[in-house]
Motif scaffolding. Structure first.
Motif, PDB file in Angstrom:
ATOM      1  N   LEU A 125      47.159  41.620  29.558  1.00  0.00           N
ATOM      2  CA  LEU A 125      48.135  41.406  30.613  1.00  0.00           C
ATOM      3  C   LEU A 125      47.996  42.729  31.528  1.00  0.00           C
ATOM      4  O   LEU A 125      48.108  42.307  33.008  1.00  0.00           O
ATOM      5  CB  LEU A 125      49.577  41.587  30.069  1.00  0.00           C
ATOM      6  N   ASN A 126      47.615  43.825  31.099  1.00  0.00           N
ATOM      7  CA  ASN A 126      47.395  45.068  32.090  1.00  0.00           C
ATOM      8  C   ASN A 126      46.102  44.634  32.796  1.00  0.00           C
ATOM      9  O   ASN A 126      46.161  44.874  33.996  1.00  0.00           O
ATOM     10  CB  ASN A 126      47.193  46.185  31.182  1.00  0.00           C
ATOM     11  N   SER A 127      45.089  44.167  32.261  1.00  0.00           N
ATOM     12  CA  SER A 127      43.973  43.783  32.938  1.00  0.00           C
ATOM     13  C   SER A 127      44.063  42.770  33.884  1.00  0.00           C
ATOM     14  O   SER A 127      43.664  42.866  35.249  1.00  0.00           O
ATOM     15  CB  SER A 127      42.647  43.248  32.281  1.00  0.00           C
ATOM     16  N   LEU A 128      44.801  41.714  33.613  1.00  0.00           N
ATOM     17  CA  LEU A 128      45.094  40.471  34.609  1.00  0.00           C
ATOM     18  C   LEU A 128      45.988  41.247  35.855  1.00  0.00           C
ATOM     19  O   LEU A 128      45.741  40.828  36.947  1.00  0.00           O
ATOM     20  CB  LEU A 128      45.807  39.400  34.042  1.00  0.00           C
ATOM     21  N   SER A 129      47.058  41.941  35.364  1.00  0.00           N
ATOM     22  CA  SER A 129      47.753  42.727  36.538  1.00  0.00           C
ATOM     23  C   SER A 129      46.907  43.557  37.466  1.00  0.00           C
ATOM     24  O   SER A 129      47.196  43.416  38.815  1.00  0.00           O
ATOM     25  CB  SER A 129      48.914  43.476  35.882  1.00  0.00           C
ATOM     26  N   ALA A 130      46.179  44.363  36.951  1.00  0.00           N
ATOM     27  CA  ALA A 130      45.220  45.249  37.778  1.00  0.00           C
ATOM     28  C   ALA A 130      44.351  44.692  38.566  1.00  0.00           C
ATOM     29  O   ALA A 130      44.363  44.772  39.889  1.00  0.00           O
ATOM     30  CB  ALA A 130      44.451  46.258  36.598  1.00  0.00           C
ATOM     31  N   PHE A 131      43.873  43.473  38.085  1.00  0.00           N
ATOM     32  CA  PHE A 131      43.195  42.416  38.999  1.00  0.00           C
ATOM     33  C   PHE A 131      43.871  41.798  39.984  1.00  0.00           C
ATOM     34  O   PHE A 131      43.448  41.775  41.355  1.00  0.00           O
ATOM     35  CB  PHE A 131      42.321  41.536  38.022  1.00  0.00           C
ATOM     36  N   THR A 132      45.122  41.277  39.794  1.00  0.00           N
ATOM     37  CA  THR A 132      45.685  40.671  40.663  1.00  0.00           C
ATOM     38  C   THR A 132      46.216  41.803  41.929  1.00  0.00           C
ATOM     39  O   THR A 132      46.162  41.375  43.102  1.00  0.00           O
ATOM     40  CB  THR A 132      47.121  40.223  40.060  1.00  0.00           C
TER      41      THR A 132
END
Length: 97
Positions: A44-51
């Motif tokens: 979730l943290n990685s997806l959020s950072a990517f977004t």
């Protein structure tokens, strides 16, 4: 075998594909991305950072590392998901589950 992830994965623009084939592709994608992020919070943290980065937001150096990890994991998962599927316009839509 069902693969549980904190994200919703959907193969899009795959008109005419057998529903069972579509489901297997989505499961392969989920399984592969799960290999990169065994901890759901990391995913979730990685997806959020990517977004955030993709939307032009300011991100820290640590968030950049996370965003790059998402990009690498997504690419590997996309390759696994498309294995054996011959649809050119299809793509995987990933959203928070």
């Amino acid at each position: 075998m069902e693969v549980s992830t904190p994200i919703a994965i959907s193969l899009q623009d795959c008109h005419g594909i057998d529903p069972a084939l579509k489901q297997r592709a989505e499961m392969r994608f989920a399984r592969e991305i799960g290999k990169f992020f065994p901890d759901e919070q990391d995913m979730l943290n990685s997806l959020s950072a990517f977004t955030d980065a993709a939307e032009g937001g300011e991100i820290s150096a640590q968030q950049e590392v996370l965003a790059r990890a998402w990009l690498k994991a997504f690419d590997k998962a996309r390759q696994a998901g498309f294995q054996g599927i011959g649809v050119e316009e299809a793509y995987f839509d990933v959203r928070l589950g």
